[in-house]
Design an enzyme around this catalytic site. Sequence first.
Site, short mmCIF file in Angstrom:
data_model
loop_
_atom_site.label_atom_id
_atom_site.label_comp_id
_atom_site.label_asym_id
_atom_site.label_seq_id
_atom_site.Cartn_x
_atom_site.Cartn_y
_atom_site.Cartn_z
N ALA A 193 -2.18 12.23 14.11
CA ALA A 193 -2.68 13.22 13.16
C ALA A 193 -3.26 12.55 11.92
CB ALA A 193 -1.57 14.19 12.77
N LYS A 227 -4.59 9.55 11.83
CA LYS A 227 -5.84 8.90 12.21
C LYS A 227 -6.95 9.93 12.41
CE LYS A 227 -4.32 4.70 12.05
NZ LYS A 227 -4.82 3.78 10.99
N TYR A 257 1.33 9.86 13.65
CA TYR A 257 0.36 8.78 13.51
C TYR A 257 -1.03 9.23 13.94
CZ TYR A 257 -2.03 4.39 14.77
OH TYR A 257 -2.93 3.37 14.90
N VAL A 302 0.81 -1.22 0.00
CA VAL A 302 0.00 0.00 0.00
C VAL A 302 0.85 1.27 0.00
CG1 VAL A 302 -1.97 -1.12 1.10
CG2 VAL A 302 -0.25 0.04 2.52
#
Length: 274
Positions: A162, A164, A160, A68
Amino acid sequence: MTPIDIRLDSKVALITAGANGIGAGIALNLARFGARVAIADIDRVSGEQLVRTIEAAGGQALFLETDVNHTEQITATVARTAEHFGRLDILVNNAGGVRNGSFLEQSERSWRRHIDFNFISMLTATQAAAKVMVEAGQGGTIINIASSEGLRAAPGFAVYAACKAGMISFSRSMALELSGHGIRVHALAPDMIMTDGLRPYMEAGGEAGKAARDRYIPLGRTGSTDELAGVVVFLVSNMASYVTGLTVPVDGGAIASSGWTRSPTTGEWNLYHA
């Protein structure tokens, strides 16, 4: 409304990072409720094993090796899912990861890795899948697996968290933008879901750590991937056909507690007490 409305027999689902942990739990349970599932992951061994498990139980599944961090691979995976199964009804953006560290000591490369893995991958998959759903004209559901860290401060995990928080905001905006096409969008904010990756951290604190977690989580335990997947199954089913734009904490009440902890001796709730 009848019990059949929870079934997913006519639906096709794609789960990113679906070979292990939370993603695998979601894939298994969507399949148990009748969905045909595509599992996108870089872990071919685990992904193909999961396909065999689903097929042995009578389901249909496809593994698509996908990194990804490369947007072109995500777009190709969405297209291959729709081509293989003839449609795409459900997208679960589960890919994500984090490393603990002071923001002041993190490099730009670290920021970008967090953003690409957690946020850009979701944007790419959402756009590609939504285009397929819009063209088919049959609606659909997109579930973004965010985190409780997107709803609160997270020292040591600032970038991380931020990402989410951005996922949660993006989910609300997409719920509106895509509503005219019958596409529903939600975010989940899990916390303390037991997986193989989380288990070493849970066990490291011993009995003292377990006692602290019991105070921190109102339900007094960690959650399971099945419990998280149950929320996904409901939200993508016809049982939730009039529900869109939600952010659902799947956390045993951790966000609701907001500093309240339960005394291990009296059972009483106190604010900010050890």
